[in-house]
Design a protein around this motif. Sequence first.
Motif, PDB file in Angstrom:
ATOM      1  N   ASN A  76      -9.598  -4.252  -0.466  1.00 32.78           N
ATOM      2  CA  ASN A  76      -8.248  -3.999  -0.020  1.00 32.78           C
ATOM      3  C   ASN A  76      -7.282  -5.053   0.409  1.00 32.78           C
ATOM      4  O   ASN A  76      -7.225  -5.623   1.566  1.00 32.78           O
ATOM      5  CB  ASN A  76      -8.294  -2.688   1.075  1.00 32.78           C
ATOM      6  CG  ASN A  76      -6.915  -2.296   1.461  1.00 32.78           C
ATOM      7  OD1 ASN A  76      -6.053  -2.370   0.866  1.00 32.78           O
ATOM      8  ND2 ASN A  76      -7.161  -1.095   2.240  1.00 32.78           N
ATOM      9  N   ASN A  77      -6.553  -5.622  -0.683  1.00 32.04           N
ATOM     10  CA  ASN A  77      -5.614  -6.707  -0.531  1.00 32.04           C
ATOM     11  C   ASN A  77      -4.143  -6.076  -0.471  1.00 32.04           C
ATOM     12  O   ASN A  77      -3.546  -6.717  -1.375  1.00 32.04           O
ATOM     13  CB  ASN A  77      -6.130  -7.917  -0.949  1.00 32.04           C
ATOM     14  CG  ASN A  77      -7.494  -8.614  -0.880  1.00 32.04           C
ATOM     15  OD1 ASN A  77      -7.790  -8.771   0.367  1.00 32.04           O
ATOM     16  ND2 ASN A  77      -8.037  -8.578  -1.919  1.00 32.04           N
ATOM     17  N   ILE A  78      -3.589  -5.505   0.377  1.00 37.18           N
ATOM     18  CA  ILE A  78      -2.418  -4.942   0.223  1.00 37.18           C
ATOM     19  C   ILE A  78      -1.532  -5.578   1.063  1.00 37.18           C
ATOM     20  O   ILE A  78      -1.530  -5.788   2.306  1.00 37.18           O
ATOM     21  CB  ILE A  78      -2.253  -3.516   0.506  1.00 37.18           C
ATOM     22  CG1 ILE A  78      -3.428  -2.812  -0.255  1.00 37.18           C
ATOM     23  CG2 ILE A  78      -0.858  -2.885   0.449  1.00 37.18           C
ATOM     24  CD1 ILE A  78      -3.209  -1.137  -0.008  1.00 37.18           C
ATOM     25  N   VAL A  89       5.674  -0.780  -0.118  1.00 36.90           N
ATOM     26  CA  VAL A  89       4.582  -1.272  -0.756  1.00 36.90           C
ATOM     27  C   VAL A  89       4.867  -0.537  -2.491  1.00 36.90           C
ATOM     28  O   VAL A  89       5.303   0.425  -2.348  1.00 36.90           O
ATOM     29  CB  VAL A  89       3.366  -0.948  -0.319  1.00 36.90           C
ATOM     30  CG1 VAL A  89       3.291   0.446  -0.118  1.00 36.90           C
ATOM     31  CG2 VAL A  89       2.288  -1.527  -0.972  1.00 36.90           C
ATOM     32  N   LYS A  90       4.330  -1.180  -3.453  1.00 37.56           N
ATOM     33  CA  LYS A  90       4.054  -0.736  -4.831  1.00 37.56           C
ATOM     34  C   LYS A  90       3.176   0.636  -4.577  1.00 37.56           C
ATOM     35  O   LYS A  90       1.970   0.483  -3.936  1.00 37.56           O
ATOM     36  CB  LYS A  90       3.592  -1.576  -5.750  1.00 37.56           C
ATOM     37  CG  LYS A  90       4.423  -2.558  -6.469  1.00 37.56           C
ATOM     38  CD  LYS A  90       5.113  -2.041  -7.509  1.00 37.56           C
ATOM     39  CE  LYS A  90       6.036  -2.860  -8.154  1.00 37.56           C
ATOM     40  NZ  LYS A  90       7.037  -2.262  -9.337  1.00 37.56           N
ATOM     41  N   LYS A 104      -0.523   0.421  -5.383  1.00 42.58           N
ATOM     42  CA  LYS A 104      -1.340  -0.440  -4.588  1.00 42.58           C
ATOM     43  C   LYS A 104      -2.194   0.547  -3.349  1.00 42.58           C
ATOM     44  O   LYS A 104      -3.214   0.088  -2.741  1.00 42.58           O
ATOM     45  CB  LYS A 104      -0.815  -1.425  -3.600  1.00 42.58           C
ATOM     46  CG  LYS A 104      -0.013  -2.515  -4.773  1.00 42.58           C
ATOM     47  CD  LYS A 104      -1.295  -3.398  -5.429  1.00 42.58           C
ATOM     48  CE  LYS A 104      -0.701  -4.480  -6.119  1.00 42.58           C
ATOM     49  NZ  LYS A 104      -1.909  -5.338  -6.525  1.00 42.58           N
ATOM     50  N   ASN A 140      -4.531   2.121   5.250  1.00 39.02           N
ATOM     51  CA  ASN A 140      -3.701   2.006   4.165  1.00 39.02           C
ATOM     52  C   ASN A 140      -4.409   3.426   3.443  1.00 39.02           C
ATOM     53  O   ASN A 140      -4.269   3.376   1.975  1.00 39.02           O
ATOM     54  CB  ASN A 140      -3.924   0.958   3.178  1.00 39.02           C
ATOM     55  CG  ASN A 140      -3.326  -0.257   4.246  1.00 39.02           C
ATOM     56  OD1 ASN A 140      -2.278  -0.192   4.959  1.00 39.02           O
ATOM     57  ND2 ASN A 140      -4.007  -1.372   3.961  1.00 39.02           N
ATOM     58  N   ASN A 162       8.198   1.136  -5.732  1.00 34.46           N
ATOM     59  CA  ASN A 162       7.874   1.225  -4.326  1.00 34.46           C
ATOM     60  C   ASN A 162       8.001   2.203  -3.559  1.00 34.46           C
ATOM     61  O   ASN A 162       8.887   3.187  -4.002  1.00 34.46           O
ATOM     62  CB  ASN A 162       8.557  -0.225  -3.599  1.00 34.46           C
ATOM     63  CG  ASN A 162       8.092  -1.400  -3.881  1.00 34.46           C
ATOM     64  OD1 ASN A 162       7.495  -1.754  -4.875  1.00 34.46           O
ATOM     65  ND2 ASN A 162       8.017  -2.416  -2.987  1.00 34.46           N
ATOM     66  N   ASP A 182      -6.908  -1.879 -10.118  1.00 36.16           N
ATOM     67  CA  ASP A 182      -6.999  -3.351 -10.116  1.00 36.16           C
ATOM     68  C   ASP A 182      -8.349  -3.412 -10.264  1.00 36.16           C
ATOM     69  O   ASP A 182      -9.206  -2.911  -9.233  1.00 36.16           O
ATOM     70  CB  ASP A 182      -6.310  -4.050  -9.225  1.00 36.16           C
ATOM     71  CG  ASP A 182      -4.720  -3.984  -9.494  1.00 36.16           C
ATOM     72  OD1 ASP A 182      -4.557  -3.879 -10.863  1.00 36.16           O
ATOM     73  OD2 ASP A 182      -3.798  -4.244  -8.855  1.00 36.16           O
TER      74      ASP A 182
END
Length: 281
Positions: free
Chosen positions: A22-24, A62-63, A66, A145, A163, A203
């Motif tokens: 999880n790299n948001i 945020v997108k 994601k 998240n 977004n 991803d």
Amino acid sequence: MNTIKIKNMGNVCISKYYSKDNNICFDDIDTISINELKNIINNFDYLSSFLKFENEMNIYSVKAIKLLSPVNYDIFIKYLYFKNIDNDYIKKMYLKHIKIFNNYKEPDGSKKNKTDFLNSTKKLVLDFENGFDSSKSIVPISNQNIIIDGSHRIALSIIKNQNVSCIKFDTEDLLFDFRFFKKRGFSQEYLDLVGFAIIELVDNISCLVFEYNNNSIIDMMYANFDVYYYKKVSNKIIFLFSNTSMEFYPNKKIIIGTENVYNEYINFIKKKIILRYNNLN
């Protein structure tokens, strides 16, 4: 794992879900008062019965894509539905997942039958002609998240590559994952079809095939990766999971190369559902 009983939903597993992948990155775009939120969030009274709203809260951008996670598995179903909203087979799949969720009755009382859900989605599509509008909609998520409410809006925003605006809460997460739907009777054919959306959208999606001996391999995968899907096929078990490093392998000898596994997975699934899938847009 702890469970909580929710009106119309029954017992649902609950925990703070910390993704292994999880790299948001969020943009902190503004603040909003609780009075403004009351005018934007339609089901504010219901959400405030279990979420702590501050007098002033940060809004993050945020997108939408994601925010996908294994414990919001329903978003993949809604994504397929909105992309193929006139397809009868996909509509049946969508309604089945709603039945599994809450038997066509929203906990806040806003929807009470199949027709309410179908009419609501059609209205939402019209509302989203110009995309996500932060002056009319904000999505509540946990500090981990994970989406609390608004999965239909997230699915549409993913389709439009947009977004979304979010507010965060320090709360536990309801785990609506693959296992939740599988256990409640979502058919294997539907689960397989959703696998296509997972491969398309997530991803760093990876695929492993193991020799299947017992359920300990399932427990191991869930303990170490973000697992989106698994399927037992003969004496093997296939996993779809997200992982950035691929540093952890329990036994390298039982791993099949990712590219070959994709082909094996997709070819196997296509034998089951290719005729229906080819009718999708």
